[in-house]
Design an enzyme around this catalytic site. Structure first.
Site, PDB file in Angstrom:
ATOM      1  N   LYS A 278       0.856  -1.197   0.000  1.00 30.57           N
ATOM      2  CA  LYS A 278       0.000   0.000   0.000  1.00 30.57           C
ATOM      3  C   LYS A 278       0.884   1.236   0.000  1.00 30.57           C
ATOM      4  CE  LYS A 278      -0.391  -0.527   5.004  1.00 30.57           C
ATOM      5  NZ  LYS A 278      -1.248  -0.824   6.133  1.00 30.57           N
TER       6      LYS A 278
ATOM      7  N   ASP B 209      -4.085  -4.802   8.588  1.00 28.37           N
ATOM      8  CA  ASP B 209      -4.510  -4.538   7.209  1.00 28.37           C
ATOM      9  C   ASP B 209      -5.875  -5.134   6.866  1.00 28.37           C
ATOM     10  OD1 ASP B 209      -2.391  -2.948   6.552  1.00 28.37           O
ATOM     11  OD2 ASP B 209      -1.228  -4.532   5.619  1.00 28.37           O
TER      12      ASP B 209
END
Length: 149
Positions: A76, A117
């Site tokens: 990310k 996450d």
């Protein structure tokens, strides 16, 4: 297709020294929460990782002895975002390529992408088997952390 992923209970950092380690991080390499904090404490070299300038879908590496690496899967852009399964898959493929080029056959990981996450372990495990299962030459051990009572 071979199932190359084996799950055990225990502390990832107690894995045998012939296993490389991997975990997910953001491209900003903040590593301020979750298991990433332990990686930062144990292996440091954040500036060295940043200098590799890896983008989302790639992998940053730190050598840690002969044929042993610490892999930082860049899944990310910044620490406050959530990864996608697609970006995780790309990072795993990049790591597999590095492993193949550097003679790394053993990998110890947490349930990557499934802690803070929020990815689903059943899907992630499927991706791991898709990426690493074809060759049968990789041993991947997933450490399921069990807190001491």
């Amino acid at each position: 297709m071979a199932n190359c992923v084996r799950e055990i209970e225990g502390d990832l950092f107690s894995a045998p020294k012939d296993f490389s380690l991997a975990h997910c991080v953001a491209a900003d390499l903040k590593m301020g929460a979750g298991i990433a904090v332990r990686f930062k404490q144990l292996y440091g070299k954040v500036d060295e990782l940043k200098a590799q300038n890896v983008s989302v879908g790639g992998v940053a590496t730190l050598p840690d002895g002969p044929q042993r690496y610490i892999y930082y899967l860049i899944t990310k852009k910044t620490y406050n975002l959530k990864p996608t399964y697609e970006d995780l898959t790309k990072s795993l493929q990049a790591m597999k390529e590095h492993m193949a080029n550097n003679g790394v056959g053993k990998l110890a990981i947490p349930r990557i992408g499934c802690g803070i996450d929020g990815l689903e372990w059943i899907k992630v495990k499927g991706i791991l088997n898709d990426v690493f299962g074809q060759s049968g030459s990789y041993e991947i051990v997933v450490y399921n952390f069990v807190p001491k009572r």
